[in-house]
Design an enzyme around this catalytic site. Structure first.
Site, mmCIF file in Angstrom:
data_model
loop_
_atom_site.group_PDB
_atom_site.id
_atom_site.type_symbol
_atom_site.label_atom_id
_atom_site.label_comp_id
_atom_site.label_asym_id
_atom_site.label_seq_id
_atom_site.Cartn_x
_atom_site.Cartn_y
_atom_site.Cartn_z
ATOM 1 N N GLU A 46 0.866 -1.189 0.000
ATOM 2 C CA GLU A 46 0.000 0.000 0.000
ATOM 3 C C GLU A 46 0.897 1.232 0.000
ATOM 4 O O GLU A 46 1.997 1.207 0.576
ATOM 5 C CB GLU A 46 -0.846 -0.020 1.287
ATOM 6 C CG GLU A 46 -1.541 1.271 1.645
ATOM 7 C CD GLU A 46 -2.133 1.272 3.063
ATOM 8 O OE1 GLU A 46 -1.529 0.668 3.968
ATOM 9 O OE2 GLU A 46 -3.221 1.863 3.231
ATOM 10 N N LYS A 126 -9.523 2.073 -1.639
ATOM 11 C CA LYS A 126 -9.678 1.541 -0.283
ATOM 12 C C LYS A 126 -11.012 1.990 0.333
ATOM 13 O O LYS A 126 -11.268 3.188 0.482
ATOM 14 C CB LYS A 126 -8.524 2.015 0.585
ATOM 15 C CG LYS A 126 -8.490 1.435 1.994
ATOM 16 C CD LYS A 126 -7.209 1.891 2.693
ATOM 17 C CE LYS A 126 -7.049 1.306 4.080
ATOM 18 N NZ LYS A 126 -5.765 1.761 4.688
ATOM 19 N N CYS A 171 -4.848 -2.873 2.848
ATOM 20 C CA CYS A 171 -4.563 -2.802 4.272
ATOM 21 C C CYS A 171 -5.725 -3.095 5.213
ATOM 22 O O CYS A 171 -6.098 -4.249 5.377
ATOM 23 C CB CYS A 171 -3.931 -1.448 4.593
ATOM 24 S SG CYS A 171 -2.947 -1.499 6.058
HETATM 25 N N1 ING Z 1 -3.133 0.340 8.655
HETATM 26 C C1 ING Z 1 -3.528 -0.517 9.690
HETATM 27 C C2 ING Z 1 -4.183 -1.804 9.259
HETATM 28 O O1 ING Z 1 -5.384 -1.947 9.173
HETATM 29 C C3 ING Z 1 -4.374 -0.829 11.920
HETATM 30 C C4 ING Z 1 -4.325 0.147 10.768
HETATM 31 C C5 ING Z 1 -3.183 -1.251 12.554
HETATM 32 C C6 ING Z 1 -5.582 -1.372 12.300
HETATM 33 C C7 ING Z 1 -3.240 -2.184 13.594
HETATM 34 C C8 ING Z 1 -5.658 -2.294 13.339
HETATM 35 C C9 ING Z 1 -4.477 -2.696 13.991
HETATM 36 O O2 ING Z 1 -3.413 -2.730 9.064
HETATM 37 C C10 ING Z 1 -3.779 0.746 7.544
HETATM 38 N N2 ING Z 1 -3.089 1.543 6.706
HETATM 39 O O3 ING Z 1 -4.915 0.414 7.298
#
Ligand code: ING
Length: 303
Positions: A46, A126, A171
């Site tokens: 990403e 997204k 992601c």
């Molecule tokens: N980053 C993270 C993801 O969903 C996150 C945000 C991190 C959510 C850790 C939950 C736990 O992997 C992005 N860019 O979505």
């Protein structure tokens, strides 16, 4: 059978001031390595062209604007498309998209699927944006995707390519079962996704301590429950002080991890993906036509 060698091209940190040309050069090098191992599809992370800028509150409009791509390919990214066509290797690329649509400027966290001829097969934006739309107090790093992007408006399309049906996620989407199911209902054989996953997202140490486990749990469950291959590629390591998980993986429709990165740097992993493996799951356990009961699922699509 429809066998294809797929690659996950994990990227280590991208510095805040690292030029796009540098990221592209790193990706071209990994594309060549993947080609050397017989890969036909390479999945990059990403937002693979720049540092993960949503970790910062950016007040200056021009500074913020500089993080987006106004065209793809562009002079900076053309070498990646050229290498793909030269080597007949397709790829998934995540990037920040700025576009004029419906009479206004809009911003999306986007990915494209590029075929072995170097031409764009399809685009995804997204849908699930994590974090906040305004800076939160007490955080070492912000997570402002809701401030810098709109939720995607293209749904979860599945494209014909690479001998099968290929879909994309970005992601946070991988944590939402609906994303996999909408593609599963379109007969997806392989889902490509990139991620940037900080280790301090919630601020709750018990939850954040499980970030690696939850990363794989989400993708393994989604793969198995929709009889699809999943290739998940990290941008990882300590990037401008923020620690992000690596462990990029290639996951079979069985839910098994068949390849995993072992570093927090640029690293290519590959696996032979039999796109017909999902078929046996779809003819038995996950025969949607015989087993699904949509009449009982109504709540899922309500606010
Ligand atoms: N980053 C993270 C993801 O969903 C996150 C945000 C991190 C959510 C850790 C939950 C736990 O992997 C992005 N860019 O979505």
């Amino acid at each position: 059978s429809r066998q294809i060698i797929v690659a996950s091209a994990q990227m280590g940190p991208i510095a805040k001031d690292e030029p796009r040309q540098s990221c592209v050069a790193r990706m071209v090098e990994m594309l060549r390595e993947a080609h050397g191992r017989g890969a036909k599809l390479v999945v990059f992370p990403e937002l693979a062209l720049t540092s993960f800028f949503p970790r910062w509150m950016i007040e200056d409009k021009d500074e913020l604007d500089a993080w987006y791509e106004e065209a793809l390919p562009s002079p900076a990214t053309q070498p990646l498309f050229d290498a793909a066509a030269e080597l007949s290797v397709g790829f998934y690329l995540g990037y920040a998209e700025k576009v004029r649509e419906e009479g206004r400027i809009r911003h999306f966290n986007t990915s494209v699927l590029v075929g072995p001829d170097g031409r764009i097969i399809g685009k995804y934006r997204k849908v699930h944006l994590p974090g906040h739309d305004a800076p939160q107090p007490g955080r070492a790093f912000q997570h402002l995707e809701k401030r810098y992007f709109e939720p995607g408006n293209l749904g979860f399309p599945v494209f014909d390519g690479f001998g099968g049906r290929v879909g994309m996620m970005i992601c946070n989407d991988r944590r939402w079962p609906e994303a996999y199911r909408v593609m599963g209902l379109q007969g997806v054989d392989l889902i490509a996704l990139g991620y940037n996953t900080p280790m301090d997202h919630t601020g709750h140490s018990d939850i954040d301590g499980l970030t690696q486990f939850h990363n794989h749990l989400s993708m393994q469950a989604g793969a198995y429950q929709n009889a699809s291959w999943v290739v998940g590629t990290a941008k990882c390591g300590r990037e401008e002080g923020s620690m992000m998980v690596g462990q990029s993986v290639i996951i079979a429709p069985s839910g098994e991890i068949v390849a995993m990165a072992g570093t927090l740097e640029d690293e290519v992993i590959t696996a032979k993906a039999d796109l017909d493996m999902g078929t046996r799951y779809r003819e038995t356990i996950f025969d949607f036509a015989r087993h699904r009961e949509p009449e009982s699922y109504g709540l899922i699509v309500e606010r």
